[in-house]
Design a protein around this motif. Structure first.
Motif, PDB file in Angstrom:
ATOM      1  N   ASN A 299      -1.526  -5.360  -0.034  1.00  0.00           N
ATOM      2  CA  ASN A 299      -1.845  -4.376   1.001  1.00  0.00           C
ATOM      3  C   ASN A 299      -0.582  -3.700   1.519  1.00  0.00           C
ATOM      4  N   GLU A 300       0.471  -4.477   1.649  1.00  0.00           N
ATOM      5  CA  GLU A 300       1.731  -3.956   2.182  1.00  0.00           C
ATOM      6  C   GLU A 300       2.353  -2.916   1.250  1.00  0.00           C
ATOM      7  N   ILE A 301       2.438  -3.231  -0.042  1.00  0.00           N
ATOM      8  CA  ILE A 301       3.085  -2.295  -0.962  1.00  0.00           C
ATOM      9  C   ILE A 301       2.221  -1.067  -1.204  1.00  0.00           C
ATOM     10  N   GLU A 302       0.889  -1.234  -1.161  1.00  0.00           N
ATOM     11  CA  GLU A 302       0.013  -0.065  -1.305  1.00  0.00           C
ATOM     12  C   GLU A 302       0.176   0.875  -0.116  1.00  0.00           C
ATOM     13  N   ARG A 303       0.233   0.308   1.062  1.00  0.00           N
ATOM     14  CA  ARG A 303       0.374   1.137   2.260  1.00  0.00           C
ATOM     15  C   ARG A 303       1.648   1.978   2.198  1.00  0.00           C
ATOM     16  N   ASP A 304       2.737   1.369   1.785  1.00  0.00           N
ATOM     17  CA  ASP A 304       4.002   2.097   1.700  1.00  0.00           C
ATOM     18  C   ASP A 304       3.940   3.216   0.667  1.00  0.00           C
TER      19      ASP A 304
END
Length: 567
Positions: A299-304
């Motif tokens: 979720n973190e890398i997708e958001r970025d």
């Protein structure tokens, strides 16, 4: 806390330096192990050995022929090349914990470095024969078997239990063809009959009797052949060794069938024991915690990545991947220059003509995209490669509605119809294939991540301002979706091993099919059609302009092309 000054044991520094140089030669290209680095790593290894000796750790294991010297040398090189802080334990317990951490660190790398001082893909029969000369003893990650596993039920269950025990502990090797003495030391190397059929049988037994099935590899090593050569199409039966390589599994605990019941084996020194109920419960908690951390990470890398995509006039297919055994890499000026050169020559995806135009660095990641100039947003393509092996790939897709608008003759449709993003199903599938392949290669080859991965795919943006449908241009432009989607659905996701995705082949096709079909189902399409879960390409679900390139790519990678239709 201060420690009592100690005197370096005799030969400690030469032993440490020799071990580091020996290991360093195997990895010099990837670690830039120059002479000063090797000397510094040798000094670090010496300090570890001296400190451990000072605090009561049995130093008899650190002999010149010991596997532990090479293992510690690998860690010393890693820490020195990455400028990590040197660990200097001050108590007996801390010294033991340090050595335990070193063992686990190697296990988490998926047995990339072995007790033979070479990676597994360069393992040869003579490396195994050397175990007899050095009288190497079995341990928690090394198991000798004189003979092949038999074909009876008890022998099949024994094989399953041995593999599950290694996966549940720290990983390791089972070597068939090595005999042992009463002290569990390698005493003879009679070898076993080696054949591709036997290697396949081992895989089948483990797959049928261990749940969940752990990642493992079976290396058939004929005399005078390497592991990579043994992976070729050699159907003859010869004398040699079979090595079963099992990495520590983040999916533990793995159960094996024992006396008609499921048990959870674990290595205990050179023997095997079974987990108690509290230990099983703890192992399941660890697994769930690992999965939660993996989901948080994706979720973190997708958001970025989504935040840096230019969505003003183009929808995107976005693919993300997070390994469950993270890798490690650094970002130096040399590594960045190499990345720039690689991206300058790299197409933005399969069947694309353009290359990445711009590269940058972010916090612990390398970035590339198709934009030019100072535009802060990515256009046409985006690639986020993180140092832990995770990554996100984005590829801009044509909005077929806009194509229709440009070519419209006569009375145009109403404004509501013109607002719908209509995305070509074939390019969605190509984007998924491209992303899975590029991200898995980064995880495996650039960061040495291991195990399985969580892979996801989604269309972006999807909202009330960007209602979305999936369409096709095979006959003429038309929608395949029965309705427009205005709420962004959860990403389609699946799990797979890194090796299944890092090389183009039927395994990659099968995984991409699962992801593509699940994504299509969000938009009312039962199956996308271009790929099959058996690892095949369906020719008739590709437009005329793509049938040729897709067919040639499939043929070059031994991917079957079929003419079947959806049921």
């Amino acid at each position: 806390m201060t420690t009592t000054p100690v005197t370096t044991p005799p030969n400690a520094m030469p032993l440490a330096r020799n071990a580091v140089y020996r290991v360093g030669r195997c990895y010099m290209s990837s670690w830039q192990a120059t002479a000063p680095v090797l000397d510094a790593a040798g000094g670090l290894l010496q300090a570890w050995c001296v400190t451990a000796d000072q605090h009561g750790v049995d130093m008899s294991v650190f002999s010149a022929a010991s596997e532990w010297v090479d293992r510690l040398a690998v860690i010393a090189l890693e820490m020195t090349c990455r400028n990590a802080r040197e660990l200097r334990p001050a108590t007996h317990e801390q010294a033991i914990a340090l050595l335990d951490a070193v063992v686990m660190r190697l296990a988490e790398r998926g047995i990339k470095e072995t007790l033979f001082g070479v990676p597994l893909d360069r393992l040869q029969a003579h490396h195994l024969e050397s175990l007899v000369a050095s009288a190497t003893q079995e341990s928690f990650d090394l198991d000798f078997k004189r003979d092949l596993y038999g074909r009876g039920d008890s022998e099949r269950r024994k094989l399953a239990g041995d593999v599950a025990a290694l996966a549940n502990t720290a990983g390791g090797l089972i070597i068939l063809g090595i005999d042992e003495d009463d002290h569990a030391c390698a005493s003879a190397a009679p070898g076993v009959e080696v054949s591709d059929a036997e290697a396949g049988r081992i895989r089948q037994v483990v797959a049928s009797l261990v749940a969940p099935v752990p990642a493992f590899d079976v290396l058939a090593l004929r005399h005078n052949t390497s592991a990579s050569e043994a992976a070729g199409d050699q159907a003859d039966t010869d004398l040699g060794f079979i090595a079963i390589a099992v990495p520590k599994s983040p999916q533990a605990p793995h159960a094996a069938l024992v006396n008609d019941a499921l048990r959870f084996p674990k290595r205990n020194g050179s023997t095997t024991r079974y987990l108690s109920e509290p230990e099983i419960a703890s192992a399941y908690r660890d697994r769930l915690a690992g999965q939660a951390a993996q989901a948080t990470r994706v979720n973190e890398i997708e958001r970025d990545c989504l935040a840096r995509l230019d969505t003003s006039d183009q929808p995107w297919i976005v693919v993300s991947l997070v390994p469950d055994v993270p890798g490690e890499s650094t970002i130096s000026q040399k590594i960045y220059r190499d990345f720039q050169q690689e991206m300058a020559d790299k197409k933005i995806g399969l069947f694309a003509a353009s290359t990445f135009l711009r590269t940058r660095t972010g916090r612990r990641r390398l970035l590339a995209d198709g934009a030019s100039g100072n535009n802060p947003l990515a256009r046409w393509a985006a690639l986020d490669l993180h140092t832990d092996g995770s990554g996100v790939y984005g590829r801009a897709l044509e909005d077929l509605t806009k194509r229709q608008q440009r070519n419209w003759i006569g009375t145009p449709p109403d404004s509501e119809a013109l607002a719908v993003q209509l995305i070509d199903d074939e390019w969605i599938v190509i984007g998924i294939l491209s992303g899975l392949l590029a991200l898995a290669q980064h995880a495996r080859d650039r960061t040495a991540a291991g195990g399985s991965v969580l892979a996801r795919a989604q269309l972006h943006p999807v909202s009330t301002d960007h209602p979305t449908e999936i369409g096709t241009t095979r006959n003429f432009t038309e929608t395949r979706s029965p309705y427009s989607t205005t709420n962004a659905p959860n990403p389609a996701e699946t799990s797979a091993t890194i090796d299944d995705l890092a090389d183009a082949g039927p395994a990659l096709i099968a995984v991409a099919c699962r992801v593509a079909d699940e994504l299509g189902q969000f938009y009312g399409i039962a199956e996308m059609g271009q790929l099959t879960t058996e690892g095949q390409v369906r020719r008739r679900y590709w437009s005329h302009g793509l049938q040729g390139p897709v067919g040639k790519w499939a043929e070059a990678n031994d991917i079957p092309v079929v003419d079947g239709t959806l049921g």
